[in-house]
Design a protein around this motif. Structure first.
Motif, short mmCIF file in Angstrom:
data_model
loop_
_atom_site.label_atom_id
_atom_site.label_comp_id
_atom_site.label_asym_id
_atom_site.label_seq_id
_atom_site.Cartn_x
_atom_site.Cartn_y
_atom_site.Cartn_z
N ASN A 67 40.42 28.05 57.34
CA ASN A 67 40.54 29.49 57.56
C ASN A 67 41.96 29.98 57.25
OD1 ASN A 67 37.86 29.94 58.36
ND2 ASN A 67 38.28 29.32 60.46
N GLN A 68 42.94 29.13 57.54
CA GLN A 68 44.30 29.52 57.22
C GLN A 68 44.47 29.63 55.71
OE1 GLN A 68 48.10 27.00 57.90
NE2 GLN A 68 48.06 28.45 59.61
N PHE A 69 43.90 28.68 54.97
CA PHE A 69 43.96 28.75 53.51
C PHE A 69 43.35 30.06 53.00
CE2 PHE A 69 41.63 28.33 49.53
CZ PHE A 69 42.64 27.97 48.66
N ARG A 70 42.23 30.45 53.58
CA ARG A 70 41.56 31.68 53.14
C ARG A 70 42.40 32.92 53.41
NH1 ARG A 70 35.87 29.72 55.82
NH2 ARG A 70 35.02 28.61 54.00
N SER A 71 43.33 32.82 54.35
CA SER A 71 44.18 33.98 54.67
C SER A 71 45.35 34.12 53.71
CB SER A 71 44.70 33.86 56.10
OG SER A 71 45.72 32.87 56.21
N PHE A 72 45.62 33.09 52.91
CA PHE A 72 46.74 33.15 51.97
C PHE A 72 46.35 34.03 50.78
CE2 PHE A 72 47.87 28.57 53.35
CZ PHE A 72 48.52 29.05 54.47
N ARG A 73 47.17 35.02 50.49
CA ARG A 73 46.90 35.95 49.40
C ARG A 73 48.18 36.22 48.60
NH1 ARG A 73 42.38 34.84 50.34
NH2 ARG A 73 40.56 36.20 50.63
N TRP A 74 48.01 36.35 47.31
CA TRP A 74 49.12 36.69 46.42
C TRP A 74 49.53 38.13 46.66
CZ3 TRP A 74 48.62 36.63 40.35
CH2 TRP A 74 49.83 36.23 39.78
N ASN A 75 50.83 38.39 46.67
CA ASN A 75 51.34 39.75 46.82
C ASN A 75 51.35 40.42 45.44
OD1 ASN A 75 52.85 42.08 47.20
ND2 ASN A 75 54.21 41.13 48.70
N LEU A 76 50.36 41.25 45.18
CA LEU A 76 50.19 41.84 43.84
C LEU A 76 51.14 42.99 43.57
CD1 LEU A 76 46.29 41.87 43.49
CD2 LEU A 76 47.91 40.09 42.87
N THR A 77 51.83 43.47 44.57
CA THR A 77 52.75 44.60 44.37
C THR A 77 54.20 44.16 44.21
OG1 THR A 77 53.07 44.93 46.75
CG2 THR A 77 51.24 46.11 45.70
N ALA A 78 54.47 42.88 44.45
CA ALA A 78 55.84 42.38 44.36
C ALA A 78 56.16 41.94 42.93
CB ALA A 78 56.05 41.21 45.31
#
Length: 551
Positions: free
Chosen positions: A320-331
């Motif tokens: 579940n922690q892995f699923r919470s990781f997301r790329w910051n598309l605005t940075a």
């Protein structure tokens, strides 16, 4: 005549500007020696770099050229690899046994590579024998250039935290275990920056924090086999970067850091001014090994509480922690363009490779394999054999199937495992783990999109569960027991690249392969020539150097 002179002056001026604009160089001289260390309170032989354990921390900035002259003062060959540094067009400097001859005892080699268009938190470590079990590892950070904004305020300070499991047995003993067909067994402890709670002497603060200030902690697992949970007593951690990519800034009470992985978090000193423990403990083990290190507030007036925060239980929590990781598309990333401008989910897959890891006993000795092939390193590095035109005398391409047999088999083949992948194709790689232990996989030369980690077996229908929008671009991914993971990437970096288990005994005993990515142009635009000072060994040692690539 005046026009010619003006043109000449303009050219000279442009040339001068090019020289002045060249990216900065960082020079290092490293002496690799043995030395006595006692991280678990027991004296043992360690591997030191300039007398340090762990080794020096490299502090660089995007596009810096890094030049490291390594003197091997050990009594056996030695080689360092730079985990996560992409080495654009330059697998010669990757530091693996498939691309480089190890540095002989008493000799030196100068690594020269550029951290081109990269930011983030990385590590280096020895790839030869079981040297990693004795030290020789350290942190490598790549800071963003000043003209590229990062998506958070500058921290008060930047700390590197190297966590990892540790054995009290010597690296030579562990090496003999593997060569004799034995597994390494359970480690004896866990270290934070080379120390443990069992280290002799007073427990001095490892880091200090000023009240109200925010600090960056780069947390990397440099261990041999165990996933570790990391937490800081009473302090949430805001994740901002992992393995070269800015992330959505979620806060976590603890993070599972698998072998070879690095996370960067922000921690604010807004609690009662006293000491606090950093805690690292093993995951998915019957016996949990735990160690601590002290963080102290500069105006602190009390010791850390002996009550340590508990680690999570089970691997479903980590999933579940892995699923919470997301790329910051605005940075912005290392270049002045949004990270999310690369729409990987819209690219057609040209090839799917499914890799199944397995354990077996070949000739009564433990071996690990991928799709039935247990890799062995020939005396002539694969890249050298390819470059010198004698690959057919050393290895065969594509002896491994793209799809593992449906029925598991104990039969394995011990040979060099080299996959040939067409330059600039978009490939999907599936890691399928049929075993009861967790795996950690790393790919040199690239970052990939970690689009899924799920329980069960992979089928084409599973693509419906892929994150095709904002999966984090990274270089290491874990695969849970009886589970699979999927990554996607474009093979646009020509060279010979290592795909390996980050678990040291598995890699040493065959759970790795090499990927040959050849540019049909054979041009300097796509790949650099072999360095003039490259170490030569095996059958190419006395061969004439091939004609160099040209523009």
């Amino acid at each position: 005549m005046g026009g010619v002179m003006l043109l000449l002056l303009l050219c000279l001026s442009a040339g001068a500007m090019m020289v002045r604009a060249e990216d900065p160089y960082l020079f290092f001289t490293w002496n690799v020696t043995y030395g006595t260390i006692s991280p678990l309170g027991i004296p043992q032989q360690g591997i030191l770099i300039n007398g340090q354990f762990p080794g020096p921390n490299i502090n660089s900035t995007t596009n810096n050229n890094i030049v490291i002259n390594v003197f091997n003062n050990l009594d056996e060959p030695f080689l360092l690899t730079w985990n996560g540094i992409q080495q654009r067009k330059n697998s010669w400097q990757d530091g693996t046994l498939g691309t480089s001859c190890p540095i002989p005892p008493g000799q030196n080699y100068t690594y020269h590579f550029q951290v081109k268009d990269q930011i983030g938190s990385y590590i280096y470590y020895p790839i030869t024998a079981m040297h990693r079990a004795a030290g020789g590892f350290g942190g490598l950070r790549v800071n963003s250039r000043l003209l590229i904004p990062v998506p958070y305020a500058d921290p008060e300070d930047d700390y590197t935290v190297l966590i990892g499991d540790w054995y009290s047995k010597s690296h030579t003993t562990l090496h003999k275990f593997l060569d004799s067909g034995r597994a390494l067994g359970r480690p004896d402890g866990v270290l934070i920056n080379g120390k443990s709670s069992k280290s002799k002497g007073k427990e001095e603060p490892l880091f200090t924090m000023k009240p109200g200030k925010t600090y960056k902690y780069r947390i990397c697992n440099v261990g041999l086999k165990n996933s570790l949970n990391f937490r800081i007593q009473g302090h949430p951690m805001k994740l901002v970067e992992m393995e070269g990519s800015h992330t959505i800034q979620n806060s976590y009470d603890s993070l599972d850091v698998h072998v070879g992985q690095c996370f960067a978090v922000l921690v604010t000193a807004d609690k009662e001014p006293k000491d606090y423990y950093m805690v690292a403990s093993t995951r998915y083990t019957k016996t949990v090994l735990t160690t601590t290190a002290v963080i102290s507030y500069t105006n602190g007036k009390g010791p850390a509480s002996p009550v340590l925060p508990e680690a999570p239980v089970g691997w479903a929590w980590t999933l579940n922690q892995f699923r919470s990781f997301r790329w910051n598309l605005t940075a912005s990333a290392a270049r002045p363009n949004p990270q999310g401008s690369y729409h990987y989910g819209q690219i057609n897959i040209t090839r799917t490779i499914k890799l199944v890891n397995s354990a077996s006993r070949e000739g009564g000795k433990l071996r690990y394999a991928i799709n039935g092939i247990s890799h062995t390193n020939p005396a002539t590095p694969l890249k050298l054999a390819e470059y010198y035109g004698v690959a057919d005398k050393i290895f065969k391409y594509d002896t491994m199937s793209d799809d593992a047999p449906a029925t598991a088999s104990d039969k394995i083949t011990v040979e060099p495992n080299v996959a040939n992948i067409t330059y600039r194709t978009f490939v999907e790689i599936i890691f399928e783990n049929h075993e009861k232990s967790i795996q950690s996989w790393h790919l040199d030369g690239y970052s990939f999109f970690a689009v899924a980690v799920e329980p069960g077996r992979w089928t084409p229908e599973k693509r419906k569960s892929y994150n095709l929008l904002d999966a984090v671009s990274r270089h290491t991914i874990q695969v849970f027991p009886k589970s699979w993971a999927a990554i996607m990437l474009t093979f646009d970096n020509a060279g010979m690249w290592n795909l390996r288990s980050e678990l040291a005994e598995r890699r040493y005993l065959g759970q790795e392969l090499y990927i040959s990515v050849l540019s049909p142009e054979r041009s300097l635009r796509d790949e650099y020539n072999i360095p003039d000072d490259a170490l030569l060994c095996g059958i190419v040692k006395d061969l004439a150097k091939p004609p160099p690539y040209t523009i």
